[in-house]
Design a protein around this motif. Structure first.
Motif, PDB file in Angstrom:
ATOM      1  N   ALA A 279       3.749  -1.865   9.349  1.00 49.76           N
ATOM      2  CA  ALA A 279       4.129  -2.162   7.786  1.00 49.76           C
ATOM      3  C   ALA A 279       5.494  -1.307   6.965  1.00 49.76           C
ATOM      4  O   ALA A 279       5.575  -1.710   7.006  1.00 49.76           O
ATOM      5  CB  ALA A 279       2.509  -2.592   7.097  1.00 49.76           C
ATOM      6  N   LEU A 280       4.672   0.235   6.772  1.00 47.65           N
ATOM      7  CA  LEU A 280       5.897   1.070   6.305  1.00 47.65           C
ATOM      8  C   LEU A 280       7.231   1.308   6.816  1.00 47.65           C
ATOM      9  O   LEU A 280       8.406   1.221   6.610  1.00 47.65           O
ATOM     10  CB  LEU A 280       5.140   2.651   7.006  1.00 47.65           C
ATOM     11  N   ASN A 281       7.028   1.299   8.507  1.00 48.81           N
ATOM     12  CA  ASN A 281       8.520   1.123   9.243  1.00 48.81           C
ATOM     13  C   ASN A 281       9.523  -0.615   8.521  1.00 48.81           C
ATOM     14  O   ASN A 281      10.252  -0.499   8.971  1.00 48.81           O
ATOM     15  CB  ASN A 281       8.540   0.737  10.814  1.00 48.81           C
ATOM     16  N   GLN A 282       8.827  -1.982   8.767  1.00 40.62           N
ATOM     17  CA  GLN A 282       8.932  -2.835   8.431  1.00 40.62           C
ATOM     18  C   GLN A 282       9.109  -2.793   7.006  1.00 40.62           C
ATOM     19  O   GLN A 282      10.296  -3.303   6.500  1.00 40.62           O
ATOM     20  CB  GLN A 282       8.232  -4.390   8.308  1.00 40.62           C
ATOM     21  N   GLN A 283       9.108  -2.127   5.949  1.00 45.58           N
ATOM     22  CA  GLN A 283       9.675  -1.988   4.992  1.00 45.58           C
ATOM     23  C   GLN A 283      10.632  -1.094   4.611  1.00 45.58           C
ATOM     24  O   GLN A 283      11.507  -0.934   3.570  1.00 45.58           O
ATOM     25  CB  GLN A 283       8.198  -1.009   4.107  1.00 45.58           C
ATOM     26  N   GLY A 284      10.640  -0.186   5.986  1.00 47.48           N
ATOM     27  CA  GLY A 284      12.107   0.856   5.669  1.00 47.48           C
ATOM     28  C   GLY A 284      11.959   1.736   5.526  1.00 47.48           C
ATOM     29  O   GLY A 284      12.419   2.742   5.146  1.00 47.48           O
ATOM     30  N   PHE A 285      10.485   1.913   5.325  1.00 47.48           N
ATOM     31  CA  PHE A 285      10.232   3.715   4.928  1.00 47.48           C
ATOM     32  C   PHE A 285       9.927   4.392   6.128  1.00 47.48           C
ATOM     33  O   PHE A 285       9.298   4.084   6.985  1.00 47.48           O
ATOM     34  CB  PHE A 285       8.511   3.597   4.061  1.00 47.48           C
ATOM     35  N   ARG A 286      10.498   5.756   5.739  1.00 42.94           N
ATOM     36  CA  ARG A 286      10.403   7.096   7.295  1.00 42.94           C
ATOM     37  C   ARG A 286       9.250   8.263   6.432  1.00 42.94           C
ATOM     38  O   ARG A 286       9.142   8.165   5.798  1.00 42.94           O
ATOM     39  CB  ARG A 286      11.840   7.146   7.352  1.00 42.94           C
ATOM     40  N   THR A 287       9.839   8.198   7.117  1.00 38.23           N
ATOM     41  CA  THR A 287       8.418   9.871   7.490  1.00 38.23           C
ATOM     42  C   THR A 287       9.268  10.815   6.706  1.00 38.23           C
ATOM     43  O   THR A 287      10.664  10.438   6.671  1.00 38.23           O
ATOM     44  CB  THR A 287       8.321  10.697   8.605  1.00 38.23           C
TER      45      THR A 287
ATOM     46  N   VAL B 266       3.401   6.296  -1.609  1.00 39.68           N
ATOM     47  CA  VAL B 266       1.816   6.215  -1.896  1.00 39.68           C
ATOM     48  C   VAL B 266       2.504   4.761  -2.986  1.00 39.68           C
ATOM     49  O   VAL B 266       1.728   3.908  -1.696  1.00 39.68           O
ATOM     50  CB  VAL B 266       1.688   6.110  -3.786  1.00 39.68           C
ATOM     51  N   GLN B 267       3.545   3.791  -3.117  1.00 42.19           N
ATOM     52  CA  GLN B 267       4.181   2.885  -3.509  1.00 42.19           C
ATOM     53  C   GLN B 267       4.019   1.891  -2.074  1.00 42.19           C
ATOM     54  O   GLN B 267       3.865   0.955  -1.875  1.00 42.19           O
ATOM     55  CB  GLN B 267       4.950   2.711  -3.869  1.00 42.19           C
ATOM     56  N   HIS B 268       4.959   2.624  -0.968  1.00 41.92           N
ATOM     57  CA  HIS B 268       4.336   1.767   0.392  1.00 41.92           C
ATOM     58  C   HIS B 268       2.809   1.302   0.643  1.00 41.92           C
ATOM     59  O   HIS B 268       2.887   0.129   1.511  1.00 41.92           O
ATOM     60  CB  HIS B 268       5.802   2.602   1.473  1.00 41.92           C
ATOM     61  N   LEU B 269       2.748   2.102   1.074  1.00 36.47           N
ATOM     62  CA  LEU B 269       0.472   2.081   0.983  1.00 36.47           C
ATOM     63  C   LEU B 269       0.237   0.907   0.572  1.00 36.47           C
ATOM     64  O   LEU B 269      -0.596  -0.072   0.677  1.00 36.47           O
ATOM     65  CB  LEU B 269       0.511   3.412   1.192  1.00 36.47           C
ATOM     66  N   ILE B 270       0.548   1.249  -0.991  1.00 33.85           N
ATOM     67  CA  ILE B 270      -0.060  -0.058  -1.787  1.00 33.85           C
ATOM     68  C   ILE B 270       0.555  -0.950  -1.234  1.00 33.85           C
ATOM     69  O   ILE B 270      -0.543  -2.715  -1.061  1.00 33.85           O
ATOM     70  CB  ILE B 270       0.080   0.050  -2.808  1.00 33.85           C
TER      71      ILE B 270
ATOM     72  N   ALA C 261       1.150  -2.267   1.128  1.00 33.09           N
ATOM     73  CA  ALA C 261       0.846  -2.848   2.775  1.00 33.09           C
ATOM     74  C   ALA C 261      -0.340  -3.004   2.349  1.00 33.09           C
ATOM     75  O   ALA C 261      -0.754  -4.020   2.842  1.00 33.09           O
ATOM     76  CB  ALA C 261       0.569  -1.739   3.956  1.00 33.09           C
ATOM     77  N   PHE C 262      -1.626  -2.345   1.846  1.00 31.43           N
ATOM     78  CA  PHE C 262      -2.736  -2.474   1.314  1.00 31.43           C
ATOM     79  C   PHE C 262      -3.143  -3.678   0.707  1.00 31.43           C
ATOM     80  O   PHE C 262      -3.798  -4.232   0.417  1.00 31.43           O
ATOM     81  CB  PHE C 262      -3.729  -1.493   0.628  1.00 31.43           C
ATOM     82  N   ASN C 263      -2.022  -4.585  -0.539  1.00 28.68           N
ATOM     83  CA  ASN C 263      -1.513  -5.891  -1.365  1.00 28.68           C
ATOM     84  C   ASN C 263      -1.541  -6.736   0.373  1.00 28.68           C
ATOM     85  O   ASN C 263      -2.321  -7.923   0.125  1.00 28.68           O
ATOM     86  CB  ASN C 263      -0.868  -5.759  -2.010  1.00 28.68           C
TER      87      ASN C 263
ATOM     88  N   LEU D 181      -4.972   1.075  10.967  1.00 30.38           N
ATOM     89  CA  LEU D 181      -3.831   2.005  11.516  1.00 30.38           C
ATOM     90  C   LEU D 181      -2.512   1.555  12.055  1.00 30.38           C
ATOM     91  O   LEU D 181      -1.325   1.716  11.770  1.00 30.38           O
ATOM     92  CB  LEU D 181      -4.033   3.219  12.334  1.00 30.38           C
ATOM     93  N   ASP D 182      -2.542   0.865  13.245  1.00 30.13           N
ATOM     94  CA  ASP D 182      -1.373   0.393  13.692  1.00 30.13           C
ATOM     95  C   ASP D 182      -0.885  -1.033  13.461  1.00 30.13           C
ATOM     96  O   ASP D 182       0.531  -0.610  13.057  1.00 30.13           O
ATOM     97  CB  ASP D 182      -2.190  -0.100  14.974  1.00 30.13           C
ATOM     98  N   ALA D 183      -0.950  -1.144  12.140  1.00 33.81           N
ATOM     99  CA  ALA D 183      -0.876  -2.314  11.306  1.00 33.81           C
ATOM    100  C   ALA D 183       0.101  -1.802  10.124  1.00 33.81           C
ATOM    101  O   ALA D 183       1.312  -1.847   9.868  1.00 33.81           O
ATOM    102  CB  ALA D 183      -1.850  -3.761  10.998  1.00 33.81           C
ATOM    103  N   LEU D 184      -0.698  -0.404  10.071  1.00 32.36           N
ATOM    104  CA  LEU D 184      -0.280   0.224   8.762  1.00 32.36           C
ATOM    105  C   LEU D 184       1.632   0.970   9.178  1.00 32.36           C
ATOM    106  O   LEU D 184       1.973   0.954   8.500  1.00 32.36           O
ATOM    107  CB  LEU D 184      -1.405   1.425   8.521  1.00 32.36           C
ATOM    108  N   THR D 185       1.495   1.729  10.262  1.00 38.23           N
ATOM    109  CA  THR D 185       2.626   2.160  10.797  1.00 38.23           C
ATOM    110  C   THR D 185       3.858   1.833  10.684  1.00 38.23           C
ATOM    111  O   THR D 185       4.975   1.294  10.399  1.00 38.23           O
ATOM    112  CB  THR D 185       2.618   3.261  11.112  1.00 38.23           C
TER     113      THR D 185
END
Length: 99
Positions: free
Chosen positions: A71-79, A51-55, A57-59, A65-69
């Motif tokens: 962003a998650l990868n750039q933040q270092g957050f993994r599945t 949730v924090q990583h999604l927030i 990205a949205f901020n 969707l492509d940009a969101l995935t």
């Protein structure tokens, strides 16, 4: 305040009773309105971090969707399995989490 619906957690894998009011999620006249009525457990640390990583990205005005995935990868957050995000893995994770 409760973080999840305790009755739902007990009910998910139970065999429903045929008697009214017994083993129901809500008993007529005794409904306790919960903030998280659809939660059967408190969120895991992974889910809270997600949730924090999604927030974040949205901020940063990520809306696709492509940009969101990305962003998650750039933040270092993994599945949850430690893999990088793809649009497919993100969609499957949203389905698994029930969103």
């Amino acid at each position: 305040m409760k973080a999840f619906n305790e009755k739902l957690a007990k009910w998910i894998n139970a065999t429903p009773s045929t008697d009214a009011g017994i083993n129901n999620i809500q008993v007529p006249g005794q409904v306790e309105h919960l903030v998280w009525q659809n939660r059967s457990r408190a969120p895991s640390q992974y889910e809270l971090d997600f949730v924090q990583h999604l927030i974040q990205a949205f901020n940063n005005d990520v809306t696709e969707l492509d940009a969101l995935t990305d962003a998650l990868n750039q933040q270092g957050f993994r599945t949850v399995a430690g893999e990088v995000w793809t649009t497919e893995s993100f969609s499957k994770e949203m389905q698994r989490l029930g969103y």
